[in-house]
Design an enzyme around this catalytic site. Sequence first.
Site, mmCIF file in Angstrom:
data_model
loop_
_atom_site.group_PDB
_atom_site.id
_atom_site.type_symbol
_atom_site.label_atom_id
_atom_site.label_comp_id
_atom_site.label_asym_id
_atom_site.label_seq_id
_atom_site.Cartn_x
_atom_site.Cartn_y
_atom_site.Cartn_z
ATOM 1 N N SER A 66 5.023 -24.740 3.911
ATOM 2 C CA SER A 66 4.309 -25.702 4.500
ATOM 3 C C SER A 66 5.202 -25.024 6.221
ATOM 4 C CB SER A 66 4.177 -27.291 4.705
ATOM 5 O OG SER A 66 3.772 -27.589 4.290
ATOM 6 N N ASN A 78 -4.832 -23.254 -3.854
ATOM 7 C CA ASN A 78 -4.139 -23.927 -4.647
ATOM 8 C C ASN A 78 -4.981 -24.366 -5.587
ATOM 9 O OD1 ASN A 78 -3.883 -24.849 -1.884
ATOM 10 N ND2 ASN A 78 -4.035 -26.496 -2.331
ATOM 11 N N GLN A 112 0.427 -19.505 -3.102
ATOM 12 C CA GLN A 112 -0.120 -19.436 -4.964
ATOM 13 C C GLN A 112 0.019 -17.897 -5.371
ATOM 14 O OE1 GLN A 112 -0.758 -21.426 -7.229
ATOM 15 N NE2 GLN A 112 -0.254 -23.394 -5.459
ATOM 16 N N SER A 129 6.583 -19.593 -1.662
ATOM 17 C CA SER A 129 7.574 -20.928 -0.903
ATOM 18 C C SER A 129 7.835 -20.408 -2.780
ATOM 19 C CB SER A 129 6.804 -21.885 -0.982
ATOM 20 O OG SER A 129 7.490 -23.112 -1.635
ATOM 21 N N CYS A 152 -3.508 -33.542 -2.893
ATOM 22 C CA CYS A 152 -2.748 -33.892 -1.584
ATOM 23 C C CYS A 152 -3.515 -34.497 -1.082
ATOM 24 C CB CYS A 152 -2.333 -32.574 -0.984
ATOM 25 S SG CYS A 152 -2.040 -31.340 -1.331
HETATM 26 C C1 PLP Z 1 2.530 -25.772 -1.755
HETATM 27 C C2 PLP Z 1 1.550 -24.989 -1.026
HETATM 28 C C3 PLP Z 1 2.235 -24.997 0.366
HETATM 29 C C4 PLP Z 1 3.246 -25.162 0.612
HETATM 30 O O1 PLP Z 1 4.300 -25.052 -0.124
HETATM 31 P P1 PLP Z 1 5.712 -26.364 -0.323
HETATM 32 O O2 PLP Z 1 6.240 -25.188 -0.162
HETATM 33 O O3 PLP Z 1 5.506 -27.134 -0.926
HETATM 34 O O4 PLP Z 1 5.457 -26.670 1.404
HETATM 35 C C5 PLP Z 1 1.156 -24.003 1.078
HETATM 36 N N1 PLP Z 1 0.108 -23.605 0.576
HETATM 37 C C6 PLP Z 1 -0.834 -22.946 -0.667
HETATM 38 C C7 PLP Z 1 -1.035 -22.414 -0.539
HETATM 39 C C8 PLP Z 1 0.573 -23.872 -1.774
HETATM 40 O O5 PLP Z 1 -0.548 -24.017 -2.731
#
Ligand code: PLP
Length: 391
Positions: free
Chosen positions: A73, A152, A180, A200, A326
């Site tokens: 994020s 996602n 992802q 992430s 979410c």
């Molecule tokens: C999980 C996710 C995020 C956010 O990542 P975090 O580390 O949880 O803040 C952003 N974009 C996509 C496509 C995600 O799946």
Amino acid sequence: MERIVYADHSATTFVKDEVLREMLPYFTRNFGNASSGYSIGRNARLAIDNARCKVATAIGARSDEIYFTSGGSEADNMIISGIARANKNRGKHIITTKIEHMAIINTCKNLEKEGFDITYLDVDEGGIINLNQLINSIREDTILISVMFANNEIGTIEPIEQIGKIAKENNILFHTDAVQAIGNVEIDVHKLNIDALSLSAHKFYGPKGIGAAYIKRDIDFHNLIFGGHQEKSKRAGTENVPAIVGLGKAIEISTSNIQRYNEKLLNYRNYFITKLQNNLDGIKVNGTMINRLPGNVNICINGIDSQTMLAMLDMYGICASSGSACNTSSLTPSHVLSAIGLTKEQANGSIRFTFGDANSFLDIDYIANTLIMIIKKLRMKNRTKITYMDI
Ligand SMILES: *Cc1c(COP(=O)(O)O)cnc(C)c1O
């Protein structure tokens, strides 16, 4: 002990043993601040440099193009807001899609308040953007295109190479949210003409609360967080050394095993979908089956409410999610399922299973059998209810 079968790897993953093992010394022996000049500080600095190198290698970037953040994020926010604000004298138009993660969509909504103009591209019923619509949306004042690598919710993989080409030909910066995609798809930022990318760790068997932004050198961007000189003064705050080490190890492992991982998950997915379709009517997979993350099964089940379904699966120890992971507290259907044309009822009847390294064939069989049993039960109950009301 109740059996837990985890099939929600797109929400988060467990931390692999090898990853945890590498992290541990940085909580204890090497706890130093990476900015300190004595030995344990230097050890922390070396560990960060090493992890940065691993992230860069995994996506074909240079080490000095990687910035550690608190997660996907923050990387999304930093890239979109940072690039937009630093380049607003060149134009205030940004192109993105209707199916982005909320970290992108809400950042764009916020930029609208600052006077930016955002185009949200449609997707077809498979979940893929239309390249002609992208080309037609480009204006004189377009400064940035942001299209996610893989979705996602429905796992669809966007035509990133073509988008990169279009962006380059039009001299527009191109960002992709690859959170992802890492570990599932081979990514080379140069081959794909990607100028900025978010990732992430907790989506590929690393720890939560750590991510990275790749921003190509020479691209101007404003800070999101101000303070000390960490991350070349572009992202202040004492580095989360153990988490950074974990991110480095996790990306190294997951990007070197993509093929094997893909094969395993594809087998699970094919087996699962075939089994469901052989035993039930009224099951439809949401999103294209062609360009799709191997572990993603998002299905619409006729006549079923996903929240009821998830609660029942939970009683059998099965962890899955609804299309609107979410938004579980709100009643609005998933923006992604709406964008691919599902009605509110269809969206509310959709659930997502995302398989991963926690799973064996036994798990897939258990989930399929339990799901089939629950659906048959719920449909029977619904039928009785309707009959009763008819009387
Ligand atoms: C999980 C996710 C995020 C956010 O990542 P975090 O580390 O949880 O803040 C952003 N974009 C996509 C496509 C995600 O799946």
